[in-house]
Design a protein around this motif. Sequence first.
Motif, PDB file in Angstrom:
ATOM      1  N   UNK A   1      14.113   7.339  10.952  1.00 28.66           N
ATOM      2  CA  UNK A   1      14.023   7.891   9.590  1.00 28.66           C
ATOM      3  C   UNK A   1      12.865   7.234   8.846  1.00 28.66           C
ATOM      4  N   UNK A   2      12.762   5.919   9.007  1.00 32.09           N
ATOM      5  CA  UNK A   2      11.703   5.192   8.301  1.00 32.09           C
ATOM      6  C   UNK A   2      10.330   5.666   8.746  1.00 32.09           C
ATOM      7  N   UNK A   3      10.187   5.821  10.061  1.00 36.42           N
ATOM      8  CA  UNK A   3       8.891   6.251  10.583  1.00 36.42           C
ATOM      9  C   UNK A   3       8.576   7.650  10.061  1.00 36.42           C
ATOM     10  N   UNK A   4       9.608   8.486  10.006  1.00 35.61           N
ATOM     11  CA  UNK A   4       9.365   9.841   9.520  1.00 35.61           C
ATOM     12  C   UNK A   4       8.953   9.833   8.047  1.00 35.61           C
ATOM     13  N   UNK A   5       9.588   8.964   7.283  1.00 34.05           N
ATOM     14  CA  UNK A   5       9.211   8.857   5.862  1.00 34.05           C
ATOM     15  C   UNK A   5       7.745   8.475   5.745  1.00 34.05           C
ATOM     16  N   UNK A   6       7.356   7.550   6.596  1.00 35.35           N
ATOM     17  CA  UNK A   6       5.967   7.104   6.563  1.00 35.35           C
ATOM     18  C   UNK A   6       5.034   8.259   6.914  1.00 35.35           C
ATOM     19  N   UNK A   7       5.445   9.043   7.899  1.00 37.79           N
ATOM     20  CA  UNK A   7       4.616  10.186   8.285  1.00 37.79           C
ATOM     21  C   UNK A   7       4.466  11.183   7.139  1.00 37.79           C
ATOM     22  N   UNK A   8       5.503  11.236   6.315  1.00 35.69           N
ATOM     23  CA  UNK A   8       5.433  12.145   5.165  1.00 35.69           C
ATOM     24  C   UNK A   8       4.641  11.536   4.010  1.00 35.69           C
ATOM     25  N   UNK A   9       4.108  10.355   4.239  1.00 37.49           N
ATOM     26  CA  UNK A   9       3.283   9.737   3.203  1.00 37.49           C
ATOM     27  C   UNK A   9       4.068   8.909   2.198  1.00 37.49           C
ATOM     28  N   UNK A  10       5.342   8.653   2.507  1.00 32.86           N
ATOM     29  CA  UNK A  10       6.152   7.845   1.592  1.00 32.86           C
ATOM     30  C   UNK A  10       5.933   6.365   1.878  1.00 32.86           C
ATOM     31  N   UNK A  11       6.269   5.557   0.886  1.00 35.02           N
ATOM     32  CA  UNK A  11       6.168   4.123   1.061  1.00 35.02           C
ATOM     33  C   UNK A  11       7.577   3.572   1.267  1.00 35.02           C
ATOM     34  N   UNK A  12       7.718   2.640   2.175  1.00 37.80           N
ATOM     35  CA  UNK A  12       9.029   2.033   2.407  1.00 37.80           C
ATOM     36  C   UNK A  12       8.920   0.529   2.198  1.00 37.80           C
ATOM     37  N   UNK A  13       9.837   0.000   1.399  1.00 38.53           N
ATOM     38  CA  UNK A  13       9.891  -1.434   1.141  1.00 38.53           C
ATOM     39  C   UNK A  13      11.227  -1.918   1.683  1.00 38.53           C
ATOM     40  N   UNK A  14      11.166  -2.831   2.616  1.00 41.59           N
ATOM     41  CA  UNK A  14      12.340  -3.134   3.435  1.00 41.59           C
ATOM     42  C   UNK A  14      12.651  -4.625   3.405  1.00 41.59           C
ATOM     43  N   UNK A  15      13.915  -4.962   3.228  1.00 43.54           N
ATOM     44  CA  UNK A  15      14.370  -6.353   3.369  1.00 43.54           C
ATOM     45  C   UNK A  15      15.170  -6.422   4.636  1.00 43.54           C
ATOM     46  N   UNK A  16      14.923  -7.384   5.465  1.00 46.40           N
ATOM     47  CA  UNK A  16      15.794  -7.467   6.634  1.00 46.40           C
ATOM     48  C   UNK A  16      15.748  -8.835   7.254  1.00 46.40           C
ATOM     49  N   UNK A  17      16.808  -9.141   7.998  1.00 50.78           N
ATOM     50  CA  UNK A  17      16.827 -10.381   8.767  1.00 50.78           C
ATOM     51  C   UNK A  17      16.557 -10.094  10.227  1.00 50.78           C
TER      52      UNK A  17
ATOM     53  N   UNK B   1       0.841  -1.208   0.000  1.00 51.40           N
ATOM     54  CA  UNK B   1       0.000   0.000   0.000  1.00 51.40           C
ATOM     55  C   UNK B   1       0.864   1.241   0.000  1.00 51.40           C
ATOM     56  N   UNK B   2       0.367   2.271  -0.655  1.00 53.38           N
ATOM     57  CA  UNK B   2       1.064   3.554  -0.609  1.00 53.38           C
ATOM     58  C   UNK B   2       1.021   4.051   0.824  1.00 53.38           C
ATOM     59  N   UNK B   3       2.177   4.503   1.302  1.00 53.15           N
ATOM     60  CA  UNK B   3       2.214   5.095   2.629  1.00 53.15           C
ATOM     61  C   UNK B   3       2.451   4.124   3.760  1.00 53.15           C
ATOM     62  N   UNK B   4       2.792   2.880   3.452  1.00 57.02           N
ATOM     63  CA  UNK B   4       3.063   1.959   4.555  1.00 57.02           C
ATOM     64  C   UNK B   4       4.522   1.503   4.532  1.00 57.02           C
ATOM     65  N   UNK B   5       4.927   0.923   5.635  1.00 56.23           N
ATOM     66  CA  UNK B   5       6.251   0.309   5.682  1.00 56.23           C
ATOM     67  C   UNK B   5       6.031  -1.185   5.523  1.00 56.23           C
ATOM     68  N   UNK B   6       6.632  -1.734   4.471  1.00 61.84           N
ATOM     69  CA  UNK B   6       6.403  -3.128   4.132  1.00 61.84           C
ATOM     70  C   UNK B   6       7.700  -3.892   4.340  1.00 61.84           C
ATOM     71  N   UNK B   7       7.629  -4.987   5.047  1.00 64.28           N
ATOM     72  CA  UNK B   7       8.842  -5.762   5.304  1.00 64.28           C
ATOM     73  C   UNK B   7       8.830  -7.053   4.524  1.00 64.28           C
ATOM     74  N   UNK B   8       9.985  -7.355   3.917  1.00 63.99           N
ATOM     75  CA  UNK B   8      10.098  -8.614   3.199  1.00 63.99           C
ATOM     76  C   UNK B   8      11.124  -9.433   3.944  1.00 63.99           C
TER      77      UNK B   8
END
Lengths: 386, 331
Positions: B183-199, B36-43
């Motif tokens: 930073x990620x949370x702030x990006x989300x607050x600005x309405x940006x979408x974050x797609x994240x890979x992490x272990x 979704x636009x505006x969410x933080x998505x974790x893969x």
Amino acid sequence: MTQILALLTDSYRELNSRKLFWITMLLSGLVVGVFAAFGLNDKGISFLWWQFDTPLLSAKTIEPRKFYIFAFANLGIPIWLTWAAMILALISTSSIFPDFIAGGAIELTLSKPISRMRLFLVKYVLGLLFVVLQVGVFSLACFLVIGVRGESWEPSLFLAVPIVTLVFSYLFGVCVLVGMMTRSTIAALLATLLFWLFLWGLNTTDGIFVLQRETSIVNHERAQKRVERQELASRRRIEQLAAAGEPVPTADTLPANVRDELEAVNAFLAPARKEAADAEESAAFWKRWTRLIVGAKTVLPKTVDTTALLDRWLLTPEDKALFSPERGESGDPDGKVRFGQPDREVQKRAEEAVRGRTVYWVIGTSLGFEALVVLVAGWLFCRRDF
Amino acid sequence: MVTHAAETGWAIDLTNVSKTYRGKVRALRGIDTRVRAGEIFGLLGPNGAGKSTLVKILMTVIRPTTASGTMLGQRVGHKPTLARVGYLPEHHRFPEYLTGAQVIDYYGALAGMPRAQRRKRRDELLEIVGMKDWADTKVRGYSKGMRQRVGIAQAIVNNPDLVVLDEPTDGVDPVGRRDIRAILVRLKEQGKTVFLNSHLLSELEMVCDRVAILVQGTVASQGTIDELTCGKIRYDIEIVGGDEAAAQRSLAAAAGSTPHTIARNTLSLATTDAAVVQPVIDALRAGGVIIRSIRPVRPSLEDLFMEAVTDPTTGVALPPGARKGAGREGS
Ligand SMILES: Nc1ncnc2c1ncn2[C@@H]1O[C@H](COP(=O)(O)OP(=O)(O)OP(=O)(O)O)[C@@H](O)[C@H]1O
Ligand SMILES: [Mg+2]
């Protein structure tokens, strides 16, 4: 535009970070310095404060302007720029593409809004920056030296910039292609040097074959003339015999080993004819082989011929004649020429044959080769998964 | 900014993305996923699951074998869209001859940003990632975490609508990780979408709205963390027991018909309803059993992850990498 500017700045920074770039610059400066230290005066040549009396080569025999231009076109360009600086340039630029496509570096560049082909071509052209800068600075320095010491301002010297860059670009194309295929700097460099050596070998072979061909053609022409002279002598002899009422040989009375009545009255005609036939055969042989080599050269880049264009444009044949000691004796204008013992006529014809090759043939077909190589490399770049 | 993505609500909408590398490694086997636009998505997913492969396909670094779908409203592979995307690859290597500030400027310029804007943004970002004092040092003198910080900065230099980060906290110290989360949370607050890979599952749990678990090139499960854990909440009742066999007998008796499992002296009731638990407690208390604790248990992302990567028939965790033997097709 912003992107291309960014790539340009990056390429410059990359060059700037290479020690070899500055070492080459420094060596260039040294070469120009030595060049500037030579002087030409009425007594001969001077180097710094030493004077060498060379009556044959002094301000009296040639204009200082020509002396410097000759040195530039025959020493600066062929020895320094096309060999030494070229090798340094290849060493320092062969890593550009392998570094560019190295894992970790290429992903970010590819993820930018710029098409892969465009990216590749811009990067390729920027790879020539090293040589453009080096030759540019070198030419500028030589321009100043000739201006000050030879008292003549020669903007045509700057032709060296496009010409040497062009020659470098033929090799750089191959370097990029191999780098793209193997991702290895060493492989790219070695392959390019080998290719260059091969081109050089081909060019040398070409030179030898052209000389051979011209030698055999001149020999054939001269033999032909000797045959004509002997035939004339035979005819006179037959006329004399007829006038004196002596028996004239006819087709029916000829001995078995004689071809015609002319040979029957002149013992020199048969060997002359044989020599002419041999020379003709030899000429045909060398013509065939030269065509083959020239054909091979047509599809390949012509490094030496391209550099020689500079010579062609900066100096007229008369200028050149001033400096080259008379090679080959003029000898017997009718005598047989043996290879390795060149004759002035042959020398001249061979030079004309090489000079007579069109600029289109020299540059156009070389660029065709380069375009092909670069397109293949670009295609690989576009298709590759990094 | 009204974008197509904002209209449809999907920043990334992928169907049937697959990739077979040369050498017949089937890294991705038909991925369907939406962000979704505006969410933080974790893969997330084990090593070699194909996470980086998926990200590289989105960033046009590799070409998919099959792919349909959109990113920010444009088909995947549409170059101009990338001007609105920021990317941090894994194992990135910046040109060693650039300084941190130059790196940020260079990648901003490649994204097509005008010079004046880049200047301003660069100083801002160096401040945010805490690299201000190192801005004019060449990258070759940076530590791993410092490179990573500059990497984050260059990923958001063009003020992107979508930020794709491949293991952003790899090698970063705890303070740096917290900064990156902020930073990620702030990006989300600005309405940006974050797609994240992490272990780092605990981290993903802290910031992600939704996650997808990728196993051997397929999506094993995806959804919000609540959705994924829904139905997996349970109550654990731990008793003080001397004789294990006796304890287990009394636990089984108390549980009665409520679905449950028993491990040593703990009874796990598969329910989310506290009311269901009360009769069991009564039964235990009536039997004189001493209860040590009663708590609702909600599986962590790690539990979900382990479940996804464990072969249900053998109970063994799957080995890393794409499944060998590309020819064989199977579940
Ligand atoms: N360039 C390549 N050529 C061939 N196979 C590759 C290539 N890159 C990745 N693979 C294979 O594709 C599969 C997925 O790799 P990928 O890098 O996407 O995994 P990942 O999920 O990012 O793993 P990690 O968590 O270790 O980063 C692996 O089996 C890997 O061996
Ligand atoms: Mg990865």
